[in-house]
Design a protein around this motif. Structure first.
Motif, short mmCIF file in Angstrom:
data_model
loop_
_atom_site.label_atom_id
_atom_site.label_comp_id
_atom_site.label_asym_id
_atom_site.label_seq_id
_atom_site.Cartn_x
_atom_site.Cartn_y
_atom_site.Cartn_z
N GLN A 86 1.91 -10.49 -24.83
CA GLN A 86 2.85 -10.82 -25.89
C GLN A 86 3.23 -9.61 -26.74
O GLN A 86 4.29 -9.60 -27.36
N SER A 87 2.40 -8.59 -26.73
CA SER A 87 2.71 -7.38 -27.49
C SER A 87 3.57 -6.40 -26.70
O SER A 87 3.99 -5.37 -27.22
N GLY A 88 3.84 -6.73 -25.41
CA GLY A 88 4.65 -5.86 -24.57
C GLY A 88 3.87 -4.80 -23.84
O GLY A 88 4.44 -3.86 -23.28
N SER A 89 2.55 -4.93 -23.78
CA SER A 89 1.71 -3.98 -23.06
C SER A 89 1.37 -4.55 -21.68
O SER A 89 1.15 -5.75 -21.54
N GLY A 90 1.34 -3.66 -20.68
CA GLY A 90 1.01 -4.13 -19.35
C GLY A 90 1.24 -3.08 -18.28
O GLY A 90 1.43 -1.90 -18.56
N GLN A 91 1.24 -3.53 -17.02
CA GLN A 91 1.38 -2.66 -15.87
C GLN A 91 2.33 -3.27 -14.86
O GLN A 91 2.57 -4.49 -14.88
N CYS A 92 2.89 -2.43 -13.98
CA CYS A 92 3.77 -2.88 -12.91
C CYS A 92 3.29 -2.33 -11.57
O CYS A 92 2.66 -1.27 -11.52
N GLN A 93 3.61 -3.04 -10.49
CA GLN A 93 3.26 -2.57 -9.16
C GLN A 93 4.10 -1.37 -8.76
O GLN A 93 3.60 -0.43 -8.15
N THR A 94 5.39 -1.39 -9.08
CA THR A 94 6.27 -0.24 -8.79
C THR A 94 7.17 0.04 -9.98
O THR A 94 7.50 -0.85 -10.76
N GLY A 95 7.56 1.31 -10.10
CA GLY A 95 8.56 1.72 -11.10
C GLY A 95 8.03 1.87 -12.50
O GLY A 95 8.83 2.01 -13.44
N SER A 96 6.72 1.85 -12.71
CA SER A 96 6.16 1.91 -14.06
C SER A 96 6.67 3.13 -14.83
O SER A 96 6.81 4.22 -14.27
N CYS A 97 6.94 2.92 -16.12
CA CYS A 97 7.39 4.03 -16.98
C CYS A 97 6.56 4.01 -18.26
O CYS A 97 7.09 3.94 -19.36
N GLY A 98 5.26 4.01 -18.09
CA GLY A 98 4.34 3.86 -19.20
C GLY A 98 3.63 2.53 -19.10
O GLY A 98 3.63 1.86 -18.06
N THR A 99 3.04 2.11 -20.20
CA THR A 99 2.26 0.87 -20.21
C THR A 99 2.86 -0.18 -21.13
O THR A 99 2.18 -1.11 -21.56
N THR A 100 4.16 -0.04 -21.43
CA THR A 100 4.83 -0.98 -22.32
C THR A 100 6.13 -1.46 -21.69
O THR A 100 6.69 -0.81 -20.79
N LEU A 101 6.63 -2.60 -22.18
CA LEU A 101 7.90 -3.13 -21.69
C LEU A 101 9.04 -2.16 -21.94
O LEU A 101 9.91 -1.98 -21.09
N LYS A 102 9.05 -1.52 -23.11
CA LYS A 102 10.04 -0.50 -23.42
C LYS A 102 9.57 0.81 -22.79
O LYS A 102 8.44 1.25 -23.01
N CYS A 103 10.43 1.44 -21.99
CA CYS A 103 10.02 2.63 -21.24
C CYS A 103 9.69 3.80 -22.16
O CYS A 103 10.40 4.05 -23.13
N SER A 104 8.64 4.52 -21.79
CA SER A 104 8.26 5.72 -22.54
C SER A 104 8.35 6.98 -21.70
O SER A 104 7.90 8.04 -22.11
N GLY A 105 8.94 6.88 -20.50
CA GLY A 105 9.07 8.04 -19.63
C GLY A 105 9.80 7.67 -18.35
O GLY A 105 10.32 6.56 -18.21
N SER A 106 9.83 8.60 -17.42
CA SER A 106 10.48 8.36 -16.13
C SER A 106 9.65 7.39 -15.30
O SER A 106 8.45 7.21 -15.53
N GLY A 107 10.30 6.76 -14.32
CA GLY A 107 9.62 5.78 -13.50
C GLY A 107 8.69 6.41 -12.49
O GLY A 107 8.98 7.46 -11.91
N LYS A 108 7.57 5.74 -12.26
CA LYS A 108 6.61 6.19 -11.25
C LYS A 108 7.16 5.88 -9.87
O LYS A 108 7.71 4.81 -9.62
N THR A 109 7.03 6.83 -8.97
CA THR A 109 7.50 6.62 -7.59
C THR A 109 6.58 5.61 -6.89
O THR A 109 5.40 5.50 -7.22
N PRO A 110 7.16 4.87 -5.92
CA PRO A 110 8.55 4.88 -5.45
C PRO A 110 9.44 3.96 -6.29
O PRO A 110 9.00 2.91 -6.75
N ALA A 111 10.69 4.39 -6.46
CA ALA A 111 11.66 3.58 -7.19
C ALA A 111 13.07 3.95 -6.75
O ALA A 111 13.40 5.14 -6.62
N SER A 112 13.89 2.94 -6.50
CA SER A 112 15.31 3.16 -6.18
C SER A 112 16.05 3.40 -7.49
O SER A 112 15.99 2.59 -8.41
N LEU A 113 16.76 4.53 -7.59
CA LEU A 113 17.34 4.96 -8.86
C LEU A 113 18.86 4.91 -8.85
O LEU A 113 19.50 5.35 -7.88
#
Length: 283
Positions: A86-113
């Motif tokens: 609920q606070s917007g913290s978490g992880q993704c299987q692909t394309g992660s850009c930090g640990t929050t819903l709002k991106c804090s950096g570039s996406g982790k590979t692999p990701a279609s850009l």
């Protein structure tokens, strides 16, 4: 046996409106981001100040609309398999850009850009140089010039070489680039391979190019991968065909690919974010 197919109708049902501000002017571009996938996505944008902080969620069939100034340059991609609290913290299987819903950096590979540089003449492309996680296309609408559709509408997860595959729970969720996997100059276009004359397509980049002929498959894949358009809006669609008809709304008109625009049906709009209901019909 009856034949069944799905048709995407023009976006004539724009129901949930959250808007305020002034009318769009010609110094802005409208970005319509659409999720045609069967799975929920968490699109990401960097820099994200004009895109809800750079991160949001789209369930299957949902869309979001944003405006960005002509000076903007950045990337848009999808994150998959995310879990946010609920606070917007978490992880993704692909394309992660930090640990929050709002991106804090570039996406982790692999990701279609999807990549953009907005100016009097816009430059845009879809790049698989950082690998692949979901099909993505970029379609300009109502622009002037070449304005071709860029993108990859094939799902490389199903054909990814096993040595490049990223798996989660026994399922292939992404396809890494050869550079990312092998870290070799030949695949990464660096060292003696750091120029267009010596960095040539490899076995792996050719596989990407065969599946996605209008996407970057390696660093110097410019001639068939980068596109230009003037005064255009953009539809960034995940899991759609590059030939699929799509629409964008600005200046009190609905503009669709393959048409010259439609008359106003909802009055004056401001700058904001809307959720678009897309009607699917099967017959």
């Amino acid at each position: 046996m009856a034949l069944h197919r799905q048709i995407i109708l023009p976006i004539t049902l724009v129901l949930a409106i959250i808007l305020s501000g002034q009318r769009r002017c010609e110094s802005l571009r409208v970005f319509t981001i659409v999720n045609y996938c069967k799975e929920t996505l968490w699109p990401a944008v960097t820099p994200g100040e004009y895109f809800n902080g750079g991160g949001f969620v789209l369930k299957p069939g949902q869309s979001a609309v944003f405006t960005a100034p002509v000076s903007w340059s950045g990337r848009i991609w999808a994150r998959t398999g995310c879990k946010f609290d609920q606070s917007g913290s978490g992880q993704c299987q692909t394309g992660s850009c930090g640990t929050t819903l709002k991106c804090s950096g570039s996406g982790k590979t692999p990701a279609s850009l999807a990549e953009f540089t907005l100016a009097q003449l816009d430059f845009y492309d879809v790049s698989l140089v950082d690998g692949f996680n979901v099909p993505i296309s970029v379609k300009p609408i109502n622009g002037k010039g070449n304005c071709s559709t860029a993108g990859c509408d094939s799902d490389l997860r199903s054909t990814c070489p096993k040595e490049l595959a990223v798996k989660a729970n026994g399922k292939t969720v992404g396809c890494r680039s050869a550079c990312d996997v092998f870290n070799a100059d030949e695949y990464c276009c660096r060292g003696v391979y750091g120029n267009p004359a010596t960095c040539k397509p490899t076995f792996y980049s050719k596989k990407f190019k065969e599946a996605c002929p209008t996407s970057y498959s390696y660093a110097y894949d410019d001639p068939t991968s980068i596109f230009t358009c003037q005064g255009t809006d953009y539809v960034i669609a995940f899991c759609s065909s590059r030939k699929q008809r799509v629409c964008s709304y600005h200046n009190n008109k609905l503009h669709c690919s393959g048409s010259h625009g439609m008359k106003s049906f909802i009055g004056a709009w401001g700058i904001g974010i809307i959720t678009v209901l897309i009607l699917w019909v099967g017959f």
